[in-house]
Structure formats: structure tokens, C-alpha cells
Design a protein around this motif. Structure first.
Motif, PDB file in Angstrom:
ATOM      1  N   LEU A 181       3.200 -19.138 -57.149  1.00 53.46           N
ATOM      2  CA  LEU A 181       4.104 -19.325 -58.289  1.00 53.46           C
ATOM      3  C   LEU A 181       4.648 -20.745 -58.349  1.00 53.46           C
ATOM      4  O   LEU A 181       4.950 -21.255 -59.429  1.00 53.46           O
ATOM      5  CB  LEU A 181       5.251 -18.323 -58.224  1.00 53.46           C
ATOM      6  N   MET A 182       4.785 -21.402 -57.201  1.00 54.61           N
ATOM      7  CA  MET A 182       5.238 -22.790 -57.198  1.00 54.61           C
ATOM      8  C   MET A 182       4.260 -23.694 -57.944  1.00 54.61           C
ATOM      9  O   MET A 182       4.666 -24.634 -58.635  1.00 54.61           O
ATOM     10  CB  MET A 182       5.408 -23.284 -55.763  1.00 54.61           C
ATOM     11  N   TYR A 203       4.207 -24.472 -51.465  1.00 55.15           N
ATOM     12  CA  TYR A 203       2.940 -23.743 -51.595  1.00 55.15           C
ATOM     13  C   TYR A 203       2.079 -23.928 -50.347  1.00 55.15           C
ATOM     14  O   TYR A 203       1.552 -22.952 -49.783  1.00 55.15           O
ATOM     15  CB  TYR A 203       2.192 -24.240 -52.832  1.00 55.15           C
ATOM     16  N   TYR A 204       1.957 -25.154 -49.898  1.00 51.10           N
ATOM     17  CA  TYR A 204       1.107 -25.470 -48.750  1.00 51.10           C
ATOM     18  C   TYR A 204       1.597 -24.778 -47.482  1.00 51.10           C
ATOM     19  O   TYR A 204       0.800 -24.197 -46.731  1.00 51.10           O
ATOM     20  CB  TYR A 204       1.101 -26.992 -48.578  1.00 51.10           C
ATOM     21  N   ASN A 205       2.895 -24.823 -47.248  1.00 56.04           N
ATOM     22  CA  ASN A 205       3.427 -24.227 -46.028  1.00 56.04           C
ATOM     23  C   ASN A 205       3.444 -22.707 -46.071  1.00 56.04           C
ATOM     24  O   ASN A 205       3.161 -22.048 -45.060  1.00 56.04           O
ATOM     25  CB  ASN A 205       4.831 -24.772 -45.750  1.00 56.04           C
ATOM     26  N   LEU A 206       3.744 -22.125 -47.208  1.00 53.53           N
ATOM     27  CA  LEU A 206       3.686 -20.664 -47.314  1.00 53.53           C
ATOM     28  C   LEU A 206       2.247 -20.175 -47.179  1.00 53.53           C
ATOM     29  O   LEU A 206       1.995 -19.106 -46.617  1.00 53.53           O
ATOM     30  CB  LEU A 206       4.291 -20.204 -48.642  1.00 53.53           C
ATOM     31  N   ASP A 207       1.316 -20.978 -47.674  1.00 55.04           N
ATOM     32  CA  ASP A 207      -0.097 -20.633 -47.548  1.00 55.04           C
ATOM     33  C   ASP A 207      -0.533 -20.656 -46.088  1.00 55.04           C
ATOM     34  O   ASP A 207      -1.437 -19.920 -45.687  1.00 55.04           O
ATOM     35  CB  ASP A 207      -0.938 -21.616 -48.376  1.00 55.04           C
ATOM     36  N   GLY A 208       0.116 -21.507 -45.300  1.00 57.15           N
ATOM     37  CA  GLY A 208      -0.207 -21.569 -43.879  1.00 57.15           C
ATOM     38  C   GLY A 208       0.514 -20.525 -43.045  1.00 57.15           C
ATOM     39  O   GLY A 208       0.040 -20.138 -41.977  1.00 57.15           O
ATOM     40  N   MET A 209       1.641 -20.037 -43.550  1.00 55.94           N
ATOM     41  CA  MET A 209       2.452 -19.102 -42.788  1.00 55.94           C
ATOM     42  C   MET A 209       2.144 -17.642 -43.087  1.00 55.94           C
ATOM     43  O   MET A 209       2.487 -16.769 -42.279  1.00 55.94           O
ATOM     44  CB  MET A 209       3.944 -19.366 -43.057  1.00 55.94           C
ATOM     45  N   ASP A 210       1.505 -17.365 -44.214  1.00 54.56           N
ATOM     46  CA  ASP A 210       1.316 -15.959 -44.597  1.00 54.56           C
ATOM     47  C   ASP A 210       0.456 -15.197 -43.589  1.00 54.56           C
ATOM     48  O   ASP A 210       0.759 -14.051 -43.226  1.00 54.56           O
ATOM     49  CB  ASP A 210       0.743 -15.844 -46.014  1.00 54.56           C
ATOM     50  N   GLY A 211      -0.619 -15.821 -43.120  1.00 56.83           N
ATOM     51  CA  GLY A 211      -1.471 -15.157 -42.142  1.00 56.83           C
ATOM     52  C   GLY A 211      -0.767 -14.934 -40.814  1.00 56.83           C
ATOM     53  O   GLY A 211      -0.976 -13.914 -40.149  1.00 56.83           O
TER      54      GLY A 211
END
Length: 421
Positions: free
Chosen positions: A60-61, A103-111
Motif C-alpha cells: 500500500l505504501m 515497503y522494502y523493510n516490511l517486505d524483508g520482515m514478513d517472512g
């Protein structure tokens, strides 16, 4: 979970049951900087927070950035007048840069949150990479507003976007044939690079991106760097990995035409969009470039998502995408050379503009329905919820995260499975 389209067959669902994420990440920034940072940050997240929610908020960001910049610069002309300067407010670039980092950090933290809560599974990876395919279309569009149509005409924007599509798609073609996700080194540099470019637009002013020397503009440097980096650091490595998987018999060992099958829909989309861009009766690429990028990006995302479903379920990928039928029909109408002679009137610019907008709305709704349906079908099959954790994390899951948090120093021959979504 509502009206679904029945997009997943029994073969798909059985394939998802057997699926196990296999990822190799050897990027220096990723392994030694970002993963330790994400391992630290994820400890502060509540255990009830679903990993897919992190993924969706991050996506969403990128949507917020697109809407915000579009509001101030719909036609990419805000930077054209050097005397006035870029008319997009300075704070917009700061917000866009921050959103990219979120976006970049949430994409890295979700897994990592998935492993921490014991909810790792195929849905998370599909959800993550599917939304990434959409973001791949949105993110380069931000940069276009820094250059304007004088330094970066829409036809060159077109090829920049297609280069981004190619880089993203090749990674999943590679996995389709090798069974392994080789995370590209360039991803981390791209995220930090885009964010840095947007921050500089606030600190030094966006006018710095209209600088030129000996006829070479910053836009030229941007194009050369983006296209050249993929050709040097990504494409040869992908080709080598596929070749080695056949040589060592470690991959899917598909026949030649089946190995190349993922390219069929991709190339068809490229050919159709090239025809429209060059032969539109009303020069639609200069008439409605932003709408065109969303249309092309939406159909590309649908093609990429279907490839991701095929690679994860170990089924045959599509050779053609259904959304290209209305696109091909539209391009036929808008590029038909004898339109006036046959219909007694020419296709007006407003007429083609409405056609583009209508097709974009239709394709977007169709793609959203596909995504919603696939996620719903997977949730029903595995008896899980997309945005809610139904079970508490296990001790084993917590131990797995702690082991992952330890320093990892991969050698050239080690396969480092950094993240399982």
C-alpha cells in the motif's frame, strides 16, 4: 470467502501441498546488513500480527506514492520548465522516499514474522511475490516525474518500464526451471537507490535531475545504469543458473519448449504494447502515458502471478494470458490504418483516451478478482486466514528464528536459505 473464480485446479492445490520454499541469497547488503537488521526488528512485532498484513501494508505504501505523485504530476510535465522548476512540492519526495523504505523493510520482515509465528507456507510467498509484481510497475513511474517528458519522453519511459518487467520476470523464469529462488543482488541497491534519489530531490531540489553535460542528461545516465546493470549483473547469472541446473540435473529438466514457455505470454504482451505505442492513430503514448503504464503493469502482474502459481505448484505455466485478448482487440481498433475509410469517421483522441481508461479499469478489476480468488481458494484449502493467525507460535518456530538470527557467513559454495515465507 466470497465470489471466487475457481482459478486453481486440483493439480495446483496438490502441488502447493508439496511445495517448500528454496531460496539462495548471497548478496552482501542483504546477508550482512539487512537480514541481521530485520531479525532484530521483527522481535518487536506482536506475535498476533499476520505476516501477510506486513506484506500488504508495504504494498500500500507504493500505491500511496503513485497516487500522491500522480495528483501533482499526472502527465509527467511537472519538471519540464527549468525556469519555474519542478512543481511537485518538496515534501512529496520525502514522503515517497520514506514509503519506499517502509515497503522494502516490511517486505524483508514478513517472512521472518511468518517463521517466528509458525505460519510459514506457500500462501505467504505467493502473496508477497504477487504484490511485488505490481509494485515493479509502480516504482519506476515515480522517477519519471523527476525528469519530465523533455529529458525522458514517454517512448523511452516505455522501454525503461519493460526493462524492469524483464528483470523481475527472469527471476521467476529461473525459479520455474531450477526450482530455486536466486535472490538478485540488484534488488537491495535498487530500493536504496530509489529512496536516495527521492530524498535528494527534497534536500538539493528536483532540479538537479534536469542537469546535462555535453548533451548527456541525468535521465540518460538513469536509463543506461538501469538497463546496463540488468544485462551485466542479472541476465548472465540467470542464464548460467538455468544451464547448470540442466547440466547437473538439479532442476525441473523440462524439454526446451517447456523451458521457454514462460516467455510466450511475456513476449506477446511486449509485441502488442509496442504496436500500440508506435502505431496508435492518436499517439496514445503521449496522450495518456500514466494510464498506459498502469494498464501494461496490471497485465504484466497477472502474467507474473500465474507464472508464480505454476512454479510453486510445479504445473505447466500459461502460454497466453486471457487479459491480452481485449488488449489485442483494442490495439487492433486503435491502430487500424483504414479506420476512416471503413467507418466513415476517424477515431478521435478523446475516443482513444476513453478506450484506454475503460480497458485499464476492466483489466484492473479482472486482475484484482484473480488475486482475491487465488488467495481465497488457498485459504479454504489450507484452512487458514490471509490476515489473521489462527494458531499460536510453537517453541520450534521460535527456536528456528533464533537460529536464523545468528551471524551467517556464506562461502562461495554454500546455499544459504535465508528466508522462508
Amino acid at each position: 470467502m466470497g465470489c471466487t473464480g475457481g482459478y486453481l485446479s486440483e493439480a495446483h492445490l496438490r502441488g502447493f501441498e508439496r511445495y517448500k520454499y528454496n531460496c539462495i541469497d548471497t548478496g552482501f547488503v542483504s546477508v550482512y546488513i539487512m537480514h541481521p537488521f530485520w531479525n532484530y526488528c521483527v522481535k518487536f512485532l506482536p506475535r498476533w500480527l499476520a505476516p501477510n498484513l506486513l506484506t500488504f501494508v508495504g504494498f500500500l505504501m507504493t500505491v500511496v506514492n503513485f497516487i500522491l505523485i500522480s495528483y501533482y504530476d499526472w502527465d509527467f510535465k511537472a519538471a519540464n520548465d527549468k525556469e519555474i522548476g519542478n512543481t511537485v512540492p518538496a515534501w512529496v519526495w520525502t514522503v515517497a522516499a520514506i514509503n519506499i523504505l517502509i515497503y522494502y523493510n516490511l517486505d524483508g520482515m514478513d517472512g521472518k514474522q511468518a517463521r517466528r509465528t509458525g505460519t510459514s507456507g506457500p500462501l505467504g510467498e505467493l502473496f508477497d511475490h504477487g504484490l511485488d509484481s505490481y509494485s515493479a510497475a509502480l516504482i519506476p513511474i515515480y522517477i519519471f516525474s523527476l525528469f519530465g517528458t523533455q529529458d525522458l519522453p514517454p517512448i523511452r519511459m516505455f522501454f525503461v518500464i519493460w526493462n524492469v518487467f524483464l528483470n523481475f520476470y527472469l527471476t521467476h523464469v529461473e525459479k520455474y526451471n531450477t526450482g530455486v529462488m536466486f535472490l538478485p543482488w540488484g534488488y537491495d541497491f535498487t530500493m536504496w537507490g530509489v529512496s536516495g534519489i527521492l530524498f535528494l530531490a527534497t534536500v538539493l531540489g528536483p532540479g538537479i535531475y534536469r542537469f546535462s553535460m555535453y548533451g548527456i542528461t541525468i535521465a540518460n545516465v538513469f536509463e543506461f545504469t538501469l538497463i546496463g546493470s540488468g544485462m551485466v549483473s542479472s541476465h548472465p547469472i540467470i542464464a548460467r543458473n538455468i544451464y547448470l541446473s540442466y547440466k547437473n540435473k538439479t532442476g525441473k529438466m523440462r524439454p526446451m519448449w517447456e523451458m521457454l514457455r514462460p516467455f510466450f505470454a511475456f513476449v506477446w504482451l511486449f509485441v502488442i504494447t509496442v504496436i500500440w505505442s508506435f502505431f496508435s492513430r492518436n499517439d496514445v503514448i503521449n496522450l495518456e502515458p500514466r494510464i498506459l503504464w498502469i494498464l501494461y503493469g496490471t497485465i504484466f502482474s497477472n502474467i507474473a502471478c500465474r507464472l508464480i502459481v505454476a512454479q510453486m505448484s510445479d504445473t505447466r505455466c500459461d502460454g497466453f494470458n486471457v487479459l491480452m485478448w481485449p488488449l489485442a482487440a483494442t490495439v487492433g481498433v486503435c491502430c487500424f490504418p483504414y479506420y476512416e475509410q471503413v467507418f466513415g469517421m476517424d477515431l478521435t483522441s478523446d475516443g482513444e483516451r476513453w478506450i484506454v481508461q475503460g480497458l485499464t479499469i476492466f483489466s484492473t478489476l479482472a486482475h484484482w478478482h484473480y488475486g482475491y480468488s487465488v488467495v481465497s481458494e488457498m485459504c479454504n484449502h489450507f484452512h487458514i486466514r490471509c490476515f489473521k493467525i489462527k494458531k499460536q507460535p510453537t517453541v520450534a518456530a521460535e527456536q528456528e528464528l533464533q537460529e536464523e538470527s545468528k551471524a551467517i557467513e556464506p562461502t562461495e559454495t554454500e546455499n544459504v536459505n535465508i528466508e522462508e515465507v
